[in-house]
Design a protein around this motif. Structure first.
Motif, PDB file in Angstrom:
ATOM      1  N   LEU A   1       3.357  12.759 -73.781  1.00 26.57           N
ATOM      2  CA  LEU A   1       4.554  12.587 -72.967  1.00 26.57           C
ATOM      3  C   LEU A   1       4.273  13.081 -71.554  1.00 26.57           C
ATOM      4  CD1 LEU A   1       7.291  13.890 -75.462  1.00 26.57           C
ATOM      5  CD2 LEU A   1       6.742  11.514 -74.937  1.00 26.57           C
ATOM      6  N   GLY A   2       3.928  12.182 -70.675  1.00 27.18           N
ATOM      7  CA  GLY A   2       3.723  12.557 -69.284  1.00 27.18           C
ATOM      8  C   GLY A   2       2.491  13.425 -69.086  1.00 27.18           C
ATOM      9  N   LYS A   3       2.314  13.947 -67.894  1.00 29.79           N
ATOM     10  CA  LYS A   3       1.149  14.744 -67.551  1.00 29.79           C
ATOM     11  C   LYS A   3       1.179  16.078 -68.288  1.00 29.79           C
ATOM     12  CE  LYS A   3       0.578  12.705 -62.952  1.00 29.79           C
ATOM     13  NZ  LYS A   3       0.513  12.973 -61.492  1.00 29.79           N
ATOM     14  N   GLY A   4       0.212  16.234 -69.179  1.00 26.80           N
ATOM     15  CA  GLY A   4       0.120  17.481 -69.925  1.00 26.80           C
ATOM     16  C   GLY A   4       1.103  17.612 -71.061  1.00 26.80           C
TER      17      GLY A   4
ATOM     18  N   ARG B   1       6.571  20.681 -79.050  1.00 28.99           N
ATOM     19  CA  ARG B   1       6.209  20.024 -77.792  1.00 28.99           C
ATOM     20  C   ARG B   1       5.532  21.022 -76.860  1.00 28.99           C
ATOM     21  NH1 ARG B   1       9.768  16.012 -73.837  1.00 28.99           N
ATOM     22  NH2 ARG B   1       8.217  15.887 -72.171  1.00 28.99           N
ATOM     23  N   THR B   2       4.514  20.523 -76.151  1.00 33.30           N
ATOM     24  CA  THR B   2       3.861  21.306 -75.112  1.00 33.30           C
ATOM     25  C   THR B   2       3.953  20.554 -73.791  1.00 33.30           C
ATOM     26  OG1 THR B   2       1.787  22.308 -74.363  1.00 33.30           O
ATOM     27  CG2 THR B   2       1.607  20.313 -75.690  1.00 33.30           C
ATOM     28  N   HIS B   3       4.117  21.291 -72.697  1.00 31.20           N
ATOM     29  CA  HIS B   3       4.155  20.692 -71.354  1.00 31.20           C
ATOM     30  C   HIS B   3       2.857  20.943 -70.590  1.00 31.20           C
ATOM     31  CE1 HIS B   3       8.467  19.673 -71.504  1.00 31.20           C
ATOM     32  NE2 HIS B   3       8.594  20.797 -72.187  1.00 31.20           N
ATOM     33  N   ASP B   4       1.944  21.727 -71.195  1.00 31.29           N
ATOM     34  CA  ASP B   4       0.727  22.129 -70.476  1.00 31.29           C
ATOM     35  C   ASP B   4      -0.530  21.960 -71.335  1.00 31.29           C
ATOM     36  OD1 ASP B   4       1.175  24.165 -72.271  1.00 31.29           O
ATOM     37  OD2 ASP B   4       1.713  25.658 -70.759  1.00 31.29           O
TER      38      ASP B   4
END
Length: 345
Positions: A90-93, A110-113
């Motif tokens: 999902l998107g960058k990172g 979920r992770t954003h990084d």
């Protein structure tokens, strides 16, 4: 005898053209890797050359070069005993994984990084909870499908990236025991037409649940029903809805593959499958303006080209999930850390 050079030249060109089409439509397995024998992969997702795979023992891997090299992504804390049976970037990172299991072993993280930090977004609240498949349309809008429970069919939606989930009110009841199969992450899919498709099994009659705009529809599938039988995987392209399944209890019988014409509203069978029992995962790839259908289960991987009379075996390896790119080919993942790539020429 007079030789017509011009006619021979034209014939040679036609034969060359025909051979070119045949060769360009030929698929073959060209690389097998064993990444981690402790992780049996159960899901794979790709965006071009970037590929993510997940499975047992909390295993998560990523490739940025079309599957040539892989790196392990550190999973959520204390997730070593979870089975990540669906995964999607999902998107960058950004990355989201779904574990399948009874009760709170069904989870979404979920992770954003890129795995440095993980957030638990939702977990099963009942003993009857069992997540089957996950699909995000974009970074914010996603769908989750699981086995039916005391309140009926279990389909959840999110529009905030998974922070909150809303159970969907469907205009039809669940059949007794109806649910899905967490075998490849493809029992829930978005079609090329923008609709959401969900395949069900374990009930009296398998079906596909279709969300078209604001409306839900139920489409009966002419496959055998009952315990451990029904729709395992589905794909949609052009006017066709492809449906794959079978029965885990019928190990000696051929798995099943059908397609439904969304225009004429008619079902038709694909040629008899070389794989037995049930199809676990599927994928589509378009080459030379023809759709190629790939299917997989523990017996291997087979491909059918639109218009062909039979399937071609590509591999005898234990593959659960497939993902394709029209330009880069296909990737299959499976038992004991197996990754296999398939090339089309």
């Amino acid at each position: 005898m007079k030789i017509n050079i011009k006619a021979i030249t034209v014939m040679i060109k036609k034969i060359s053209l025909l051979l070119g089409v045949i060769i360009s439509s030929t698929a073959f397995a060209d690389k097998v890797q064993l990444l981690d024998p402790k992780v049996s992969f159960q899901a794979v997702h790709r965006n071009g050359a970037h590929i993510w795979a997940s499975g047992t023992n909390g295993g998560i891997y990523k490739s940025t070069d079309n599957g040539q090299q892989w790196n392990k992504i550190e999973g959520p804390k204390d997730s070593e005993n979870l089975q990540f049976r669906d995964i999607q970037p999902l998107g960058k990172g950004g990355l989201i994984v779904m574990s399948a299991g009874e009760g709170d072993n069904s989870r979404i993280y979920r992770t954003h990084d890129s795995g440095k930090n993980w957030q638990l977004q939702i977990a099963g609240q009942r003993a009857s909870t069992f997540y089957d498949c996950l699909h995000f349309i974009n970074d914010q809008d996603g769908w989750l499908y699981g086995d039916s429970d005391e309140d009926g069919l279990f389909i959840l939606a999110t529009n905030d990236g998974g922070i909150s989930w809303q159970r969907q009110a469907l205009p039809f009841a669940a059949q007794a025991g109806e649910g899905g199969f967490a075998s490849s992450g493809t029992c829930l899919n978005k079609g090329q037409d923008g609709n959401i498709y969900v395949g069900t099994g374990n009930g009296i009659s398998p079906r596909v649940l279709i969300k078209n705009g604001q409306d839900w529809q139920s489409l009966d599938v002419p496959l055998p029903g009952g315990e451990a039988a029904g729709v395992f995987s589905l794909q949609q392209a052009e006017q066709w809805l492809y449906v794959f399944g079978g029965s885990l209890k019928e190990q000696g019988k051929a798995a099943k593959a059908l397609r439904y014409n969304l225009v004429s509203k008619q079902w038709s069978s694909l040629p008899e499958l070389p794989l037995k029992s049930a199809v676990y995962g599927s994928a589509l790839i378009k080459k030379d303006n023809k759709i190629h259908v790939l299917i997989a289960n523990p017996q291997g991987v087979s491909v059918w080209q639109e218009g062909a009379d039979n399937w071609k075996s590509l591999s005898n390896n234990n593959i659960w999930s497939l993902a394709c790119d029209d330009q880069l080919g296909c990737i299959g993942v499976g038992k004991d850390g197996l990754v296999e790539s398939f090339t089309f020429h």
